[in-house]
Design an enzyme around this catalytic site. Structure first.
Site, PDB file in Angstrom:
ATOM      1  N   LYS A  13       0.781  -4.577  -7.148  1.00 29.46           N
ATOM      2  CA  LYS A  13      -0.269  -5.122  -6.263  1.00 29.46           C
ATOM      3  C   LYS A  13      -1.648  -4.774  -6.779  1.00 29.46           C
ATOM      4  O   LYS A  13      -1.833  -3.856  -7.593  1.00 29.46           O
ATOM      5  CB  LYS A  13      -0.121  -4.588  -4.838  1.00 29.46           C
ATOM      6  CG  LYS A  13      -0.191  -3.056  -4.689  1.00 29.46           C
ATOM      7  CD  LYS A  13      -1.575  -2.479  -4.503  1.00 29.46           C
ATOM      8  CE  LYS A  13      -1.567  -0.957  -4.603  1.00 29.46           C
ATOM      9  NZ  LYS A  13      -2.810  -0.301  -4.766  1.00 29.46           N
ATOM     10  N   ALA A 117       6.680  -0.057  -5.763  1.00 24.83           N
ATOM     11  CA  ALA A 117       7.511  -1.233  -6.076  1.00 24.83           C
ATOM     12  C   ALA A 117       8.938  -0.777  -6.397  1.00 24.83           C
ATOM     13  O   ALA A 117       9.914  -1.407  -5.966  1.00 24.83           O
ATOM     14  CB  ALA A 117       6.917  -2.005  -7.252  1.00 24.83           C
ATOM     15  N   ASP A 152       2.087   2.526   0.506  1.00 26.58           N
ATOM     16  CA  ASP A 152       2.091   1.213  -0.157  1.00 26.58           C
ATOM     17  C   ASP A 152       3.469   0.553  -0.171  1.00 26.58           C
ATOM     18  O   ASP A 152       3.608  -0.589  -0.598  1.00 26.58           O
ATOM     19  CB  ASP A 152       1.637   1.362  -1.622  1.00 26.58           C
ATOM     20  CG  ASP A 152       0.131   1.588  -1.736  1.00 26.58           C
ATOM     21  OD1 ASP A 152      -0.594   1.282  -0.774  1.00 26.58           O
ATOM     22  OD2 ASP A 152      -0.292   2.068  -2.798  1.00 26.58           O
TER      23      ASP A 152
HETATM   24  O1  C5P Z   1       1.387   7.210   0.328  1.00 24.68           O
HETATM   25  P1  C5P Z   1       1.267   7.835  -0.997  1.00 24.68           P
HETATM   26  O2  C5P Z   1       2.235   8.974  -1.184  1.00 24.68           O
HETATM   27  O3  C5P Z   1       1.305   6.871  -2.122  1.00 24.68           O
HETATM   28  O4  C5P Z   1      -0.197   8.508  -1.057  1.00 24.68           O
HETATM   29  C1  C5P Z   1      -0.552   9.461  -2.045  1.00 24.68           C
HETATM   30  C2  C5P Z   1      -1.733  10.285  -1.548  1.00 24.68           C
HETATM   31  O5  C5P Z   1      -2.903   9.461  -1.438  1.00 24.68           O
HETATM   32  C3  C5P Z   1      -1.553  10.868  -0.169  1.00 24.68           C
HETATM   33  O6  C5P Z   1      -0.849  12.082  -0.228  1.00 24.68           O
HETATM   34  C4  C5P Z   1      -2.999  11.044   0.284  1.00 24.68           C
HETATM   35  O7  C5P Z   1      -3.564  12.204  -0.294  1.00 24.68           O
HETATM   36  C5  C5P Z   1      -3.691   9.837  -0.341  1.00 24.68           C
HETATM   37  N1  C5P Z   1      -3.795   8.724   0.629  1.00 24.68           N
HETATM   38  C6  C5P Z   1      -4.731   8.816   1.662  1.00 24.68           C
HETATM   39  N2  C5P Z   1      -4.801   7.798   2.587  1.00 24.68           N
HETATM   40  C7  C5P Z   1      -4.037   6.699   2.484  1.00 24.68           C
HETATM   41  C8  C5P Z   1      -3.104   6.559   1.419  1.00 24.68           C
HETATM   42  C9  C5P Z   1      -3.012   7.599   0.506  1.00 24.68           C
HETATM   43  O8  C5P Z   1      -5.456   9.809   1.769  1.00 24.68           O
HETATM   44  N3  C5P Z   1      -4.139   5.743   3.413  1.00 24.68           N
END
Ligand code: C5P
Length: 312
Positions: A13, A117, A152
């Site tokens: 994406k 993904a 995501d």
């Molecule tokens: O959801 P994911 O594990 O991919 O996110 C990685 C990191 O990115 C999270 O641990 C957080 O620190 C940051 N993040 C955030 N706010 C979001 C998405 C991600 O702060 N909405």
């Protein structure tokens, strides 16, 4: 019963708009983001390994074929999102152990949601595998597993174009006309998503002028026009300033992509991949050719909107 392999694919994406609001108590930030899936895909296959030794869950092991640069760290661990996805979907069921095979074309830790993904494709493949065992995994369970794995992942399942709010995982499909050709350029430098969000918080703490941009009206209008020039003008990423501050050489990549013919080049998600929106496929190919010639970046062309995760 003979159980067959089960495979699925999911696309990467780009965030055409990424507005980052307040930090929340759960460690995430409030987002107002417009995702577009692009046709750069990961394929995840579950290969049955009857009788394999499995300590926890159903996954006996994992291997990845890289069509992009291989990262230093080993991805084949129980922490991997695809591994966790399969164990979560198959939890408690009496199914044969599987080995996970991933065919990877999205840069690792690149800001294009390659790991998400993988998770989405693994979820679909695991749902297919369960169906072979006569188990129907309910849609709300699938959604819950996706949201639990990462912010995501729900979009990687859904595809198309969508507005994401809350952590980016409360999704509403958006309308859009036309197709959008991107040159994606990855300079091969590491940027941790969490660090980029943290750095943005620091920048905001130190300067009152770094304010969130949560309004996506301009972009949604531009997407209805089908005109890449209007979409390019409406693209925005609050994380870009933080990514550029951590990796200043991304400035050069953005400038050179625009010089080479892109309408607008911008950091993709938390970076370091740069998404360069081009007027057409030929220009996108030319931008990739020009910017990868000296070997300082890896690049490829992809087009959006693309589909969500699909069982093969
Ligand atoms: O959801 P994911 O594990 O991919 O996110 C990685 C990191 O990115 C999270 O641990 C957080 O620190 C940051 N993040 C955030 N706010 C979001 C998405 C991600 O702060 N909405």
């Amino acid at each position: 019963m003979t159980v067959k392999p089960s495979a699925a694919r999911a696309n990467g994406k780009v965030n055409l708009h990424l507005g980052v609001g307040e930090a929340r108590s759960d460690g995430y930030h409030e987002l107002s983001t417009v995702f577009m899936a692009v046709d750069r895909q990961e394929i995840v296959a579950l290969i049955p390994e009857p009788g394999a030794d499995v300590t926890c869950g159903v996954v006996a092991g994992m291997c990845t074929s890289f069509h992009v640069s291989e990262p230093d760290e080993d991805l084949a661990t129980p922490n991997n999102l695809a591994w966790r996805a399969v164990n979560a979907i198959c939890a408690g069921a009496d199914v044969e152990p599987v080995r996970i095979e991933v065919d990877k074309t999205i840069p690792v830790a690149g800001g294009m949601a390659g790991g998400s993904a993988d998770a989405a494709a693994a979820i679909k493949a695991a749902v297919g595998y369960m169906a072979q065992h006569g188990v129907d995994v309910p849609a709300d369970r699938v959604q819950a597993v996706a949201a639990e794995l990462g912010a995501d992942v729900p979009f990687a399942l859904m595809g198309g174009i969508a507005l994401g709010t809350e952590r980016g995982d409360a999704l509403v499909p958006m309308m859009g006309r036309g197709e959008y050709w991107f040159a994606f350029l990855n300079p091969g430098v590491g940027l941790s998503t969490g660090k980029v969000f943290e750095h943005l918080d620091d920048m905001r703490f130190n300067s009152a002028s770094v304010v969130p941009k949560m309004d996506t009206t301009l972009l949604s209008r531009a997407l209805l026009s089908g005109d890449p020039v209007q979409v390019g003008a409406a693209m925005h990423n609050d994380l870009e300033a933080a990514a550029l501050s951590l990796q200043p050489r991304l400035h050069t990549l953005i400038r050179d992509a625009e010089k080479a013919g892109a309408i607008r080049a911008m950091v993709s998600g938390s970076g370091p991949t740069v998404a360069a929106l081009c007027p057409d496929r030929e220009t996108a190919l030319a931008v990739v050719e020009e910017l990868t010639r000296d070997g300082s970046a890896e690049g490829f062309v992809a087009c959006g909107p693309a589909t969500g995760a699909t069982l093969l």
